[in-house]
Enzyme design. Structure first.
Site, PDB file in Angstrom:
ATOM      1  N   TYR A  17       0.821  -1.221   0.000  1.00 34.23           N
ATOM      2  CA  TYR A  17       0.000   0.000   0.000  1.00 34.23           C
ATOM      3  C   TYR A  17       0.852   1.267   0.000  1.00 34.23           C
ATOM      4  O   TYR A  17       0.439   2.285  -0.565  1.00 34.23           O
ATOM      5  CB  TYR A  17      -1.011  -0.028   1.157  1.00 34.23           C
ATOM      6  CG  TYR A  17      -2.135  -0.981   0.830  1.00 34.23           C
ATOM      7  CD1 TYR A  17      -3.136  -0.626  -0.078  1.00 34.23           C
ATOM      8  CD2 TYR A  17      -2.157  -2.271   1.342  1.00 34.23           C
ATOM      9  CE1 TYR A  17      -4.127  -1.512  -0.436  1.00 34.23           C
ATOM     10  CE2 TYR A  17      -3.150  -3.171   0.992  1.00 34.23           C
ATOM     11  CZ  TYR A  17      -4.134  -2.778   0.100  1.00 34.23           C
ATOM     12  OH  TYR A  17      -5.114  -3.666  -0.270  1.00 34.23           O
TER      13      TYR A  17
ATOM     14  N   GLN B  27     -15.377   1.639  -6.666  1.00 34.26           N
ATOM     15  CA  GLN B  27     -14.599   0.565  -6.029  1.00 34.26           C
ATOM     16  C   GLN B  27     -13.161   1.028  -5.841  1.00 34.26           C
ATOM     17  O   GLN B  27     -12.357   0.330  -5.251  1.00 34.26           O
ATOM     18  CB  GLN B  27     -14.605  -0.678  -6.927  1.00 34.26           C
ATOM     19  CG  GLN B  27     -15.975  -1.246  -7.178  1.00 34.26           C
ATOM     20  CD  GLN B  27     -15.939  -2.262  -8.321  1.00 34.26           C
ATOM     21  OE1 GLN B  27     -15.713  -3.440  -8.114  1.00 34.26           O
ATOM     22  NE2 GLN B  27     -16.164  -1.802  -9.540  1.00 34.26           N
TER      23      GLN B  27
ATOM     24  N   HIS C 278     -14.969   0.550  -1.306  1.00 34.68           N
ATOM     25  CA  HIS C 278     -13.805  -0.251  -0.904  1.00 34.68           C
ATOM     26  C   HIS C 278     -12.815   0.567  -0.073  1.00 34.68           C
ATOM     27  O   HIS C 278     -11.653   0.197   0.042  1.00 34.68           O
ATOM     28  CB  HIS C 278     -13.113  -0.847  -2.134  1.00 34.68           C
ATOM     29  CG  HIS C 278     -13.914  -1.941  -2.801  1.00 34.68           C
ATOM     30  ND1 HIS C 278     -13.590  -2.498  -4.009  1.00 34.68           N
ATOM     31  CD2 HIS C 278     -15.040  -2.594  -2.387  1.00 34.68           C
ATOM     32  CE1 HIS C 278     -14.477  -3.432  -4.331  1.00 34.68           C
ATOM     33  NE2 HIS C 278     -15.375  -3.497  -3.371  1.00 34.68           N
TER      34      HIS C 278
ATOM     35  N   CYS D 223      -0.498   3.350  16.232  1.00 36.23           N
ATOM     36  CA  CYS D 223      -1.450   4.362  16.701  1.00 36.23           C
ATOM     37  C   CYS D 223      -0.802   5.225  17.792  1.00 36.23           C
ATOM     38  O   CYS D 223      -0.188   4.698  18.714  1.00 36.23           O
ATOM     39  CB  CYS D 223      -2.675   3.637  17.257  1.00 36.23           C
ATOM     40  SG  CYS D 223      -3.932   4.716  17.920  1.00 36.23           S
TER      41      CYS D 223
ATOM     42  N   GLY E 150     -15.266   1.069 -16.464  1.00 31.99           N
ATOM     43  CA  GLY E 150     -13.936   0.576 -16.109  1.00 31.99           C
ATOM     44  C   GLY E 150     -13.901  -0.468 -15.020  1.00 31.99           C
ATOM     45  O   GLY E 150     -13.039  -0.417 -14.147  1.00 31.99           O
TER      46      GLY E 150
ATOM     47  N   ALA F 162     -12.328   4.998 -21.231  1.00 30.86           N
ATOM     48  CA  ALA F 162     -13.276   5.890 -20.561  1.00 30.86           C
ATOM     49  C   ALA F 162     -12.958   7.367 -20.855  1.00 30.86           C
ATOM     50  O   ALA F 162     -13.864   8.165 -21.101  1.00 30.86           O
ATOM     51  CB  ALA F 162     -13.258   5.624 -19.064  1.00 30.86           C
TER      52      ALA F 162
HETATM   53  N1  APR Z   1     -11.173   2.757 -19.955  1.00 31.58           N
HETATM   54  C1  APR Z   1     -12.173   1.889 -19.680  1.00 31.58           C
HETATM   55  N2  APR Z   1     -11.980   0.657 -19.194  1.00 31.58           N
HETATM   56  C2  APR Z   1     -10.716   0.287 -18.965  1.00 31.58           C
HETATM   57  C3  APR Z   1      -9.599   1.122 -19.228  1.00 31.58           C
HETATM   58  C4  APR Z   1      -9.868   2.417 -19.755  1.00 31.58           C
HETATM   59  N3  APR Z   1      -8.901   3.284 -20.046  1.00 31.58           N
HETATM   60  N4  APR Z   1      -8.461   0.460 -18.896  1.00 31.58           N
HETATM   61  C5  APR Z   1      -8.844  -0.742 -18.453  1.00 31.58           C
HETATM   62  N5  APR Z   1     -10.192  -0.855 -18.481  1.00 31.58           N
HETATM   63  C6  APR Z   1     -11.049  -1.975 -18.047  1.00 31.58           C
HETATM   64  C7  APR Z   1     -10.408  -3.333 -18.200  1.00 31.58           C
HETATM   65  O1  APR Z   1     -10.644  -3.835 -19.493  1.00 31.58           O
HETATM   66  C8  APR Z   1     -11.105  -4.143 -17.104  1.00 31.58           C
HETATM   67  O2  APR Z   1     -12.300  -4.730 -17.586  1.00 31.58           O
HETATM   68  O3  APR Z   1     -11.268  -1.810 -16.663  1.00 31.58           O
HETATM   69  C9  APR Z   1     -11.481  -3.073 -16.064  1.00 31.58           C
HETATM   70  C10 APR Z   1     -10.653  -3.144 -14.791  1.00 31.58           C
HETATM   71  O4  APR Z   1     -10.949  -4.347 -14.130  1.00 31.58           O
HETATM   72  P1  APR Z   1     -10.221  -4.776 -12.785  1.00 31.58           P
HETATM   73  O5  APR Z   1      -8.757  -4.624 -12.923  1.00 31.58           O
HETATM   74  O6  APR Z   1     -10.750  -6.099 -12.407  1.00 31.58           O
HETATM   75  O7  APR Z   1     -10.692  -3.651 -11.732  1.00 31.58           O
HETATM   76  P2  APR Z   1     -12.042  -3.567 -10.892  1.00 31.58           P
HETATM   77  O8  APR Z   1     -13.189  -4.108 -11.657  1.00 31.58           O
HETATM   78  O9  APR Z   1     -12.137  -2.181 -10.364  1.00 31.58           O
HETATM   79  O10 APR Z   1     -11.735  -4.534  -9.672  1.00 31.58           O
HETATM   80  C11 APR Z   1     -12.687  -4.670  -8.660  1.00 31.58           C
HETATM   81  O11 APR Z   1     -11.156  -5.992  -7.401  1.00 31.58           O
HETATM   82  O12 APR Z   1      -9.117  -6.568  -6.438  1.00 31.58           O
HETATM   83  C12 APR Z   1     -10.272  -5.875  -6.300  1.00 31.58           C
HETATM   84  O13 APR Z   1     -10.677  -4.390  -4.598  1.00 31.58           O
HETATM   85  C13 APR Z   1     -10.186  -4.439  -5.919  1.00 31.58           C
HETATM   86  O14 APR Z   1     -11.831  -2.699  -6.261  1.00 31.58           O
HETATM   87  C14 APR Z   1     -11.116  -3.745  -6.883  1.00 31.58           C
HETATM   88  C15 APR Z   1     -12.016  -4.865  -7.327  1.00 31.58           C
END
Ligand code: APR
Length: 235
Positions: free
Chosen positions: A58, A93, A111, A140, A178, A222
């Site tokens: 992190y 998220q 999240h 803390c 996204g 996006a």
């Molecule tokens: N514009 C639109 N979509 C995009 C772009 C972009 N520029 N770049 C990537 N993506 C898409 C990818 O194709 C993918 O489908 O965004 C998505 C990202 O997916 P993940 O990496 O799985 O992210 P997310 O869905 O936010 O994950 C959910 O998983 O590990 C956990 O807690 C973490 O909040 C997170 C949760």
């Protein structure tokens, strides 16, 4: 299609909206989960076993965040909130705080946020900027308990779920941006919104896992697709 000011618009964002701000997503190639195992850095058990490793992960992400700026997709959601005002709600998220940086107010960080941490013993909250990150594990000031990032890990319950459920039930439009649609409960929001009558819209660089629940899908980045769409929708 056009939004009117009385339409209730609910947006769910995922890591993809911040990709154009230079932040890695989780599941794309070279995504965070390709270089780390979820079980090592994103579960309560991982923190119990090896808090130093979890903090290392992190701290790196916080370092990357310091230089990240909102991109046109984030700013477009600010424009949409200005248009629909209190009829607009943004569920994210993401833990990067970029929606707030872009100026959105009605944001539910389901999240959590990397920008905050809390004490596992007394639950006192700290902004991360007040925490000494030179230490392998920050403690803390009040009770000397370990601090942890205020991020919802796998196996934990996301924030704001009751409020989100009400928003989904009342939504006229539910827009996902996204997100890969594989992590629950967020991946199930499309189903709820659709069941209660919302039109569902998706913007993503690939078809998400829950694509079949999307009424109108726009394939692309996006930051490129959303500004044009929103201009049309609020014209
Ligand atoms: N514009 C639109 N979509 C995009 C772009 C972009 N520029 N770049 C990537 N993506 C898409 C990818 O194709 C993918 O489908 O965004 C998505 C990202 O997916 P993940 O990496 O799985 O992210 P997310 O869905 O936010 O994950 C959910 O998983 O590990 C956990 O807690 C973490 O909040 C997170 C949760």
């Amino acid at each position: 299609m056009r939004f009117s000011k009385s339409d209730r618009i609910v947006v769910l964002t995922g890591a993809g909206i911040s990709a154009e701000s230079g932040l890695k997503t989780f599941r794309d190639s070279d995504g965070l989960w390709e270089n780390y195992r979820v079980e090592d850095v994103a579960t309560p058990q991982a923190f119990h076993r090896n808090p130093e490793l979890v903090w290392e992960f992190y701290k790196q992400r916080y370092e990357q965040l310091k230089t990240a700026k909102p991109n046109p997709a984030h700013f477009t959601l600010k424009k949409l909130e200005d248009f629909a005002q209190t009829n607009f709600s943004l569920i994210t998220q993401n833990v990067d705080g970029l929606h707030f940086q872009a100026g959105n107010n009605n944001v539910l960080e389901m999240h959590g946020s990397i920008l905050r941490c809390f004490c596992v013993k007394c639950r006192n909250n700290y902004p991360i900027s007040d925490v000494d990150l030179e230490k392998p594990i920050p403690f803390c000031e009040k009770c000397k308990g370990m601090l942890r990032p205020d991020v919802v890990w796998f196996g934990e319950i996301p924030y704001h779920l009751e409020k989100i459920n009400i928003l989904l039930q009342k939504a006229d439009y539910f827009i996902i941006i996204g997100t890969s649609g594989v992590v629950y409960p967020a991946a199930g929001f499309l189903q709820t919104a659709k069941y209660y009558g919302a039109m569902t819209i998706g913007i993503n660089r690939e078809k998400p896992a829950n694509y079949y629940l999307i009424d109108k899908f726009y394939l692309g980045k996006a930051g490129e697709v959303l500004p044009k769409l929103v201009d049309e929708w609020i014209e």
